[in-house]
Motif scaffolding. Structure first.
Motif, short mmCIF file in Angstrom:
data_model
loop_
_atom_site.label_atom_id
_atom_site.label_comp_id
_atom_site.label_asym_id
_atom_site.label_seq_id
_atom_site.Cartn_x
_atom_site.Cartn_y
_atom_site.Cartn_z
N SER A 25 0.83 -1.21 0.00
CA SER A 25 0.00 0.00 0.00
C SER A 25 0.87 1.26 0.00
O SER A 25 0.61 2.22 -0.73
CB SER A 25 -0.93 0.01 1.21
N ASP A 26 1.92 1.26 0.83
CA ASP A 26 2.83 2.41 0.85
C ASP A 26 3.59 2.54 -0.47
O ASP A 26 3.82 3.65 -0.96
CB ASP A 26 3.82 2.28 2.01
N LEU A 27 3.97 1.40 -1.04
CA LEU A 27 4.71 1.42 -2.29
C LEU A 27 3.90 2.08 -3.41
O LEU A 27 4.47 2.74 -4.29
CB LEU A 27 5.04 -0.03 -2.69
N LEU A 28 2.58 1.93 -3.38
CA LEU A 28 1.73 2.40 -4.46
C LEU A 28 1.11 3.77 -4.20
O LEU A 28 0.23 4.21 -4.94
CB LEU A 28 0.61 1.38 -4.73
N ARG A 29 1.57 4.45 -3.17
CA ARG A 29 1.04 5.79 -2.92
C ARG A 29 1.46 6.76 -4.03
O ARG A 29 2.59 6.69 -4.52
CB ARG A 29 1.53 6.33 -1.57
N PRO A 30 0.57 7.66 -4.44
CA PRO A 30 0.94 8.63 -5.49
C PRO A 30 2.09 9.51 -5.03
O PRO A 30 2.13 9.92 -3.87
CB PRO A 30 -0.34 9.45 -5.66
N PRO A 31 3.04 9.81 -5.91
CA PRO A 31 4.20 10.63 -5.53
C PRO A 31 3.86 12.11 -5.50
O PRO A 31 4.37 12.91 -6.29
CB PRO A 31 5.22 10.30 -6.63
N VAL A 32 2.98 12.50 -4.58
CA VAL A 32 2.51 13.88 -4.55
C VAL A 32 3.50 14.82 -3.87
O VAL A 32 3.42 16.04 -4.05
CB VAL A 32 1.14 13.96 -3.83
N ASP A 33 4.41 14.27 -3.07
CA ASP A 33 5.41 15.11 -2.41
C ASP A 33 6.59 14.24 -2.00
O ASP A 33 6.58 13.01 -2.16
CB ASP A 33 4.82 15.83 -1.19
N ALA A 34 7.62 14.88 -1.44
CA ALA A 34 8.84 14.16 -1.07
C ALA A 34 8.57 13.10 -0.01
O ALA A 34 9.17 12.02 -0.03
CB ALA A 34 9.89 15.15 -0.57
N ALA A 35 7.65 13.39 0.90
CA ALA A 35 7.34 12.42 1.96
C ALA A 35 6.72 11.16 1.38
O ALA A 35 7.04 10.03 1.79
CB ALA A 35 6.41 13.05 2.99
N ALA A 36 5.81 11.32 0.41
CA ALA A 36 5.17 10.16 -0.21
C ALA A 36 6.18 9.33 -0.99
O ALA A 36 6.14 8.09 -0.98
CB ALA A 36 4.03 10.61 -1.13
N ILE A 37 7.09 9.99 -1.68
CA ILE A 37 8.13 9.28 -2.44
C ILE A 37 9.04 8.52 -1.49
O ILE A 37 9.40 7.36 -1.74
CB ILE A 37 8.93 10.27 -3.31
N ALA A 38 9.42 9.17 -0.38
CA ALA A 38 10.28 8.50 0.60
C ALA A 38 9.58 7.29 1.21
O ALA A 38 10.20 6.24 1.43
CB ALA A 38 10.69 9.49 1.69
N LEU A 39 8.28 7.42 1.47
CA LEU A 39 7.51 6.32 2.03
C LEU A 39 7.48 5.14 1.07
O LEU A 39 7.67 3.98 1.47
CB LEU A 39 6.08 6.79 2.32
N ALA A 40 7.27 5.43 -0.22
CA ALA A 40 7.23 4.37 -1.23
C ALA A 40 8.60 3.70 -1.37
O ALA A 40 8.69 2.47 -1.48
CB ALA A 40 6.77 4.93 -2.56
N ASP A 41 9.64 4.49 -1.38
CA ASP A 41 10.99 3.92 -1.52
C ASP A 41 11.35 3.04 -0.33
O ASP A 41 11.96 1.98 -0.47
CB ASP A 41 12.02 5.03 -1.70
N ALA A 42 10.96 3.48 0.88
CA ALA A 42 11.25 2.69 2.08
C ALA A 42 10.47 1.37 2.05
O ALA A 42 11.00 0.31 2.41
CB ALA A 42 10.89 3.48 3.33
N ARG A 71 11.73 -5.80 -0.65
CA ARG A 71 12.85 -6.50 -1.29
C ARG A 71 13.63 -7.30 -0.25
O ARG A 71 14.05 -8.44 -0.52
CB ARG A 71 13.75 -5.50 -2.01
N ASP A 72 13.82 -6.74 0.95
CA ASP A 72 14.51 -7.49 2.00
C ASP A 72 13.71 -8.72 2.41
O ASP A 72 14.27 -9.82 2.60
CB ASP A 72 14.74 -6.60 3.23
N TYR A 73 12.39 -8.55 2.55
CA TYR A 73 11.52 -9.67 2.91
C TYR A 73 11.61 -10.78 1.88
O TYR A 73 11.76 -11.97 2.22
CB TYR A 73 10.08 -9.16 3.03
N LEU A 74 11.54 -10.40 0.59
CA LEU A 74 11.57 -11.40 -0.47
C LEU A 74 12.96 -12.01 -0.64
O LEU A 74 13.07 -13.18 -1.01
CB LEU A 74 11.08 -10.78 -1.78
N ALA A 75 14.00 -11.24 -0.38
CA ALA A 75 15.35 -11.81 -0.43
C ALA A 75 15.50 -12.92 0.60
O ALA A 75 16.09 -13.98 0.31
CB ALA A 75 16.39 -10.71 -0.20
N ASP A 76 14.96 -12.70 1.80
CA ASP A 76 15.00 -13.75 2.83
C ASP A 76 14.17 -14.96 2.41
O ASP A 76 14.58 -16.11 2.63
CB ASP A 76 14.47 -13.21 4.16
N LEU A 77 13.02 -14.70 1.79
CA LEU A 77 12.16 -15.80 1.37
C LEU A 77 12.83 -16.61 0.25
O LEU A 77 12.77 -17.85 0.24
CB LEU A 77 10.81 -15.25 0.90
#
Length: 411
Positions: free
Chosen positions: A175-192, A198-204
């Protein structure tokens, strides 16, 4: 004498920050299409782009090799978002061209053929029944949280070999990954969120290397060991399948039921004749599909679309939502009609990047919506249309769908 065509100076239309969350976002898209088949827009991260709005042009552009799917093709330019330009792009089927796209798609295509997916239908039907069993006696439910979300999540978890117990975690991240990039905070949230997934799937993936199972992720790990997939490609493929494998279908089921609740005659028609469900699902996809704003492409050379020459190194948005409401292609496009004998919507895209999971989404939507109609008599929305919450996402879908029904005659 310079005989080159003088191109019109087009106004720039900023994409509204809340477009996907509007009760009806289509007047904005319809306005753009009325203004002309290709319009200049400003994306929510500040990047300038072009939007293609006419059905015939979207079809042609989706198959045009001069329009790349790889954002890394764009040259970094002052003022252009590095996120759009590929700074955080993942080498997945969505963001690569042939031959890499062909190679990656071939590795998973067998798992998503219509024939293979059809074998999953009984399991989807069983899951729908199991989810509705505790709901039936209550007479009320949130059909997004309690049904539309867990149904496709359970299916994609079983298919991939992802623990269903982790669904709440990866749902929050996607859900956070798919947030619209309306501002720097939203972009940072999506990137995090992307990093955590990716870490979760790397472990899997690491666990699949030591303990293979009968699932798609184990098959992809085996393919990686045959050196057909790099570790980055493997993790990115798993991320794409996990997120895309449930997010769009959650929205399709939720929006489909909501459209029926606003149209009691349509709802009763499906109850009376369940054979109409497949055509109803196609109409839900056309009328208000999850990928509403559109998909991005990137010009590798000058390209003429709809009479407008778009220079190389530009972002082009193929608006599936505008194309699916094009009156030149669809009779009475702003009406929901289950009798459309010809419904060539582009909700699943078109061309080489046609959605790999289309058959699975159709099975889940038909079985899921069918189960709701069959088992919840007297189904009624428990909130007014203007107070319903839509998800803060680049995909179009409901945050919630509170309903009531008659538990005495439910089954």
């Amino acid at each position: 004498m310079d005989d080159r065509a003088v191109l019109p100076v087009l106004p720039v239309h900023p994409v509204p920050a809340d477009l996907e969350r509007r009760p009806d976002p289509y007047p904005w898209l319809n306005h753009l299409r009325t203004e002309g088949p290709v319009q200049r827009i400003r994306l929510r991260d500040g990047s300038d782009a072009w939007m293609v709005t006419r059905h015939s042009d979207v079809l042609a552009a989706a198959g045009d090799p001069r329009l790349s799917s790889d954002p890394r093709r764009l040259t970094a330019q002052p003022g252009r978002s590095t996120r759009i330009a590929g700074g955080n792009a993942l080498p997945s089927m969505l963001t690569t061209d042939a031959p890499d796209h062909t190679r990656l798609r071939r590795l998973v295509s067998r798992a998503f053929t219509a024939r293979r997916v059809e074998t999953l239908r009984p399991r989807v039907r069983d899951l729908a029944r199991e989810l509705l069993d505790p709901i039936v006696p209550r007479g009320h439910a949130d059909l997004v949280a309690e049904f539309a979300f867990p149904l496709p999540v359970a299916v994609i978890c079983e298919l991939l070999g992802v623990p269903f117990a982790d669904r709440a975690y990866f749902s929050r991240q996607s859900s956070d990954l798919l947030r619209p990039p309306v501002d720097a905070a939203a972009i940072a949230l999506a990137d995090a969120a992307r990093g955590r997934l990716r870490d979760y799937l790397a472990d899997l993936v690491a666990s699949k290397r030591t303990g293979r199972a009968d699932d798609l992720l184990s098959d992809l790990v085996a393919a990686g060991e045959e050196q057909r997939l790099t570790d980055e490609e493997l993790i990115s493929m798993a991320l794409l399948l996990l997120v895309a494998g449930h997010e769009t279908t959650v929205n399709l089921i939720g929006t489909g039921v909501w459209l029926l609740l606003q149209r009691p005659a349509h709802l009763e028609a499906l109850r009376t004749d369940p054979q109409l469900l497949p055509s109803a699902v196609e109409e839900f996809l056309r009328f208000d599909g999850p990928v509403m704003t559109g998909v991005a492409r990137y010009t590798t050379t000058d390209v003429e679309i709809g009479g407008i020459t778009i220079a190389a190194d530009q972002i082009v948005i193929l608006s599936t939502g505008a194309a699916n409401r094009d009156p030149q292609r669809f009779e009475r496009p702003d009406e929901v009609r289950f009798d459309r004998a010809d419904n060539p919507h582009v909700a699943f895209g078109h061309g080489p990047h046609f959605c790999l999971g289309a058959a699975l989404a159709r099975v889940e939507a038909v079985e899921g919506i069918g189960a709701v109609l069959r088992r919840l008599p007297g189904l009624t929305a428990a909130t007014a249309p203007d107070s319903l919450r839509w998800r803060p996402s680049v995909l179009r879908g409901l945050q919630e769908l509170p309903v009531t029904f008659d538990p005495r005659s439910a089954r």
